[in-house]
Design a protein around this motif. Structure first.
Motif, short mmCIF file in Angstrom:
data_model
loop_
_atom_site.label_atom_id
_atom_site.label_comp_id
_atom_site.label_asym_id
_atom_site.label_seq_id
_atom_site.Cartn_x
_atom_site.Cartn_y
_atom_site.Cartn_z
N ALA A 104 40.89 -16.81 10.74
CA ALA A 104 40.32 -15.84 10.67
C ALA A 104 40.53 -16.09 8.81
CB ALA A 104 41.31 -14.60 10.97
N VAL A 105 38.89 -15.67 8.31
CA VAL A 105 38.86 -15.22 6.88
C VAL A 105 37.94 -14.22 7.31
CG1 VAL A 105 37.25 -16.07 5.09
CG2 VAL A 105 38.30 -18.35 6.95
N VAL A 106 38.44 -13.71 6.40
CA VAL A 106 38.20 -12.03 6.38
C VAL A 106 37.56 -11.55 4.35
CG1 VAL A 106 38.46 -9.63 6.26
CG2 VAL A 106 39.39 -11.33 8.30
N TRP A 107 36.22 -11.32 4.50
CA TRP A 107 36.00 -11.28 3.10
C TRP A 107 36.20 -9.39 3.03
CZ3 TRP A 107 30.12 -10.72 1.33
CH2 TRP A 107 30.52 -10.10 0.19
N GLU A 108 36.68 -8.91 1.84
CA GLU A 108 37.49 -7.75 1.46
C GLU A 108 36.60 -7.40 0.31
OE1 GLU A 108 41.15 -4.97 2.66
OE2 GLU A 108 41.41 -6.06 1.58
N LYS A 109 36.09 -6.23 0.16
CA LYS A 109 35.82 -4.97 -1.07
C LYS A 109 36.53 -4.11 -0.79
CE LYS A 109 31.50 -6.77 -1.41
NZ LYS A 109 30.54 -7.35 -1.42
N THR A 110 38.08 -4.22 -1.10
CA THR A 110 39.03 -2.53 -1.07
C THR A 110 38.07 -1.73 -2.18
OG1 THR A 110 40.27 -3.51 -2.89
CG2 THR A 110 40.73 -3.22 -0.95
N TRP A 111 37.28 -1.87 -2.68
CA TRP A 111 36.78 -0.71 -3.61
C TRP A 111 35.18 0.19 -3.36
CZ3 TRP A 111 36.73 -5.32 -5.25
CH2 TRP A 111 35.46 -5.89 -5.54
N GLU A 112 34.83 -1.43 -2.48
CA GLU A 112 33.47 -0.65 -1.33
C GLU A 112 34.17 0.08 0.65
OE1 GLU A 112 30.60 -3.16 -1.32
OE2 GLU A 112 30.21 -2.49 -3.97
N HIS A 113 35.45 -0.25 0.28
CA HIS A 113 35.95 0.23 1.93
C HIS A 113 35.07 -0.97 2.57
CE1 HIS A 113 37.95 3.30 0.09
NE2 HIS A 113 37.39 3.88 -0.45
N PHE A 114 35.25 -2.38 2.39
CA PHE A 114 34.59 -2.92 3.35
C PHE A 114 35.52 -4.12 3.67
CE2 PHE A 114 32.34 -7.09 3.14
CZ PHE A 114 31.09 -7.44 4.02
N ARG A 115 34.61 -4.53 4.91
CA ARG A 115 35.60 -5.86 5.33
C ARG A 115 34.67 -6.42 6.26
NH1 ARG A 115 41.33 -3.10 7.73
NH2 ARG A 115 42.07 -3.00 5.34
N ASN A 116 34.80 -7.62 6.51
CA ASN A 116 33.65 -9.15 7.11
C ASN A 116 34.24 -9.84 7.17
OD1 ASN A 116 30.98 -9.51 7.76
ND2 ASN A 116 31.14 -11.11 6.63
N LEU A 117 34.57 -10.01 9.17
CA LEU A 117 34.76 -11.13 9.44
C LEU A 117 34.39 -13.25 8.93
CD1 LEU A 117 37.39 -12.61 11.57
CD2 LEU A 117 35.68 -11.73 12.99
N THR A 118 34.28 -13.28 8.71
CA THR A 118 33.22 -14.73 7.95
C THR A 118 33.69 -15.71 8.77
OG1 THR A 118 33.76 -14.20 6.13
CG2 THR A 118 32.85 -15.79 6.47
N SER A 119 34.50 -15.74 9.66
CA SER A 119 34.56 -17.18 10.66
C SER A 119 36.48 -16.64 11.46
CB SER A 119 34.98 -18.83 9.93
OG SER A 119 35.89 -18.46 9.02
N PHE A 120 36.86 -17.43 12.52
CA PHE A 120 38.01 -17.30 13.29
C PHE A 120 37.53 -18.03 14.48
CE2 PHE A 120 40.36 -15.68 16.83
CZ PHE A 120 40.97 -14.18 16.25
N THR A 121 38.48 -19.32 13.93
CA THR A 121 38.27 -20.66 15.31
C THR A 121 39.40 -21.08 14.90
OG1 THR A 121 38.48 -21.93 12.86
CG2 THR A 121 36.41 -21.42 13.43
N PRO A 122 39.79 -21.92 16.45
CA PRO A 122 40.97 -22.17 16.89
C PRO A 122 42.31 -22.94 16.25
CG PRO A 122 39.21 -21.89 18.69
CD PRO A 122 38.37 -21.87 17.54
N VAL A 123 42.86 -23.11 15.87
CA VAL A 123 43.95 -23.83 15.84
C VAL A 123 44.44 -24.72 16.26
CG1 VAL A 123 46.01 -24.07 13.85
CG2 VAL A 123 44.25 -22.00 13.58
N ASN A 124 44.06 -26.57 16.44
CA ASN A 124 44.44 -26.73 17.33
C ASN A 124 46.01 -26.71 16.98
OD1 ASN A 124 42.45 -27.28 18.83
ND2 ASN A 124 41.82 -28.65 17.39
N ALA A 125 46.82 -26.83 17.90
CA ALA A 125 48.54 -26.95 17.53
C ALA A 125 48.90 -28.93 17.64
CB ALA A 125 49.44 -27.14 19.00
#
Length: 125
Positions: A104-125
């Motif tokens: 998972a890749v999450v972009w966060e700007k704490t000073w703006e109380h902002f979070r966005n999920l950029t990507s979410f991909t399965p990990v092959n074992a």
């Protein structure tokens, strides 16, 4: 002419430490001593804020995909300083009796109380 040289030396002495501190990197989201833009490992993935980011990623993925994954833990992670902080996490999830890891890749700007999920991909074992 003498004043111009003194001003040059003064500005050099003022700017050089700032440049050196920037080039060598300062403290930021979990990496410590990292260069702006480079990915740095998170030393403690059990830190409450990192866990919160992992939970957020799974919740957002569930909303977007109508899935029912259950967050278990953050297995591994890195941060990247941008206009805020990117978190690239490997999260362990469970659905039914199956466990699966996702990146998972999450972009966060704490000073703006902002979070966005950029990507979410399965990990092959």
């Amino acid at each position: 002419m003498k004043i111009e040289i003194q001003c040059f030396y003064f500005l050099t002495l003022l700017v050089l430490p700032i440049y050196a501190a920037t080039a060598l990197g300062g403290k930021s989201g979990g990496g410590g001593g990292d260069l702006t833009g480079g990915w740095q490992p998170i030393k403690n993935v059990t830190e409450p804020h990192v866990t919160e980011i992992g939970e957020f990623a799974v919740e957002e993925y569930n909303k977007e995909s109508k899935s029912q994954l259950k967050f278990l833990s953050v297995v591994k992670g890195e941060t990247q300083v941008v206009a805020g902080t990117n978190y690239r996490l490997i999260v362990a999830t469970k659905v039914g009796g199956l466990t699966k890891n996702y990146q998972a890749v999450v972009w966060e700007k704490t000073w703006e109380h902002f979070r966005n999920l950029t990507s979410f991909t399965p990990v092959n074992a």
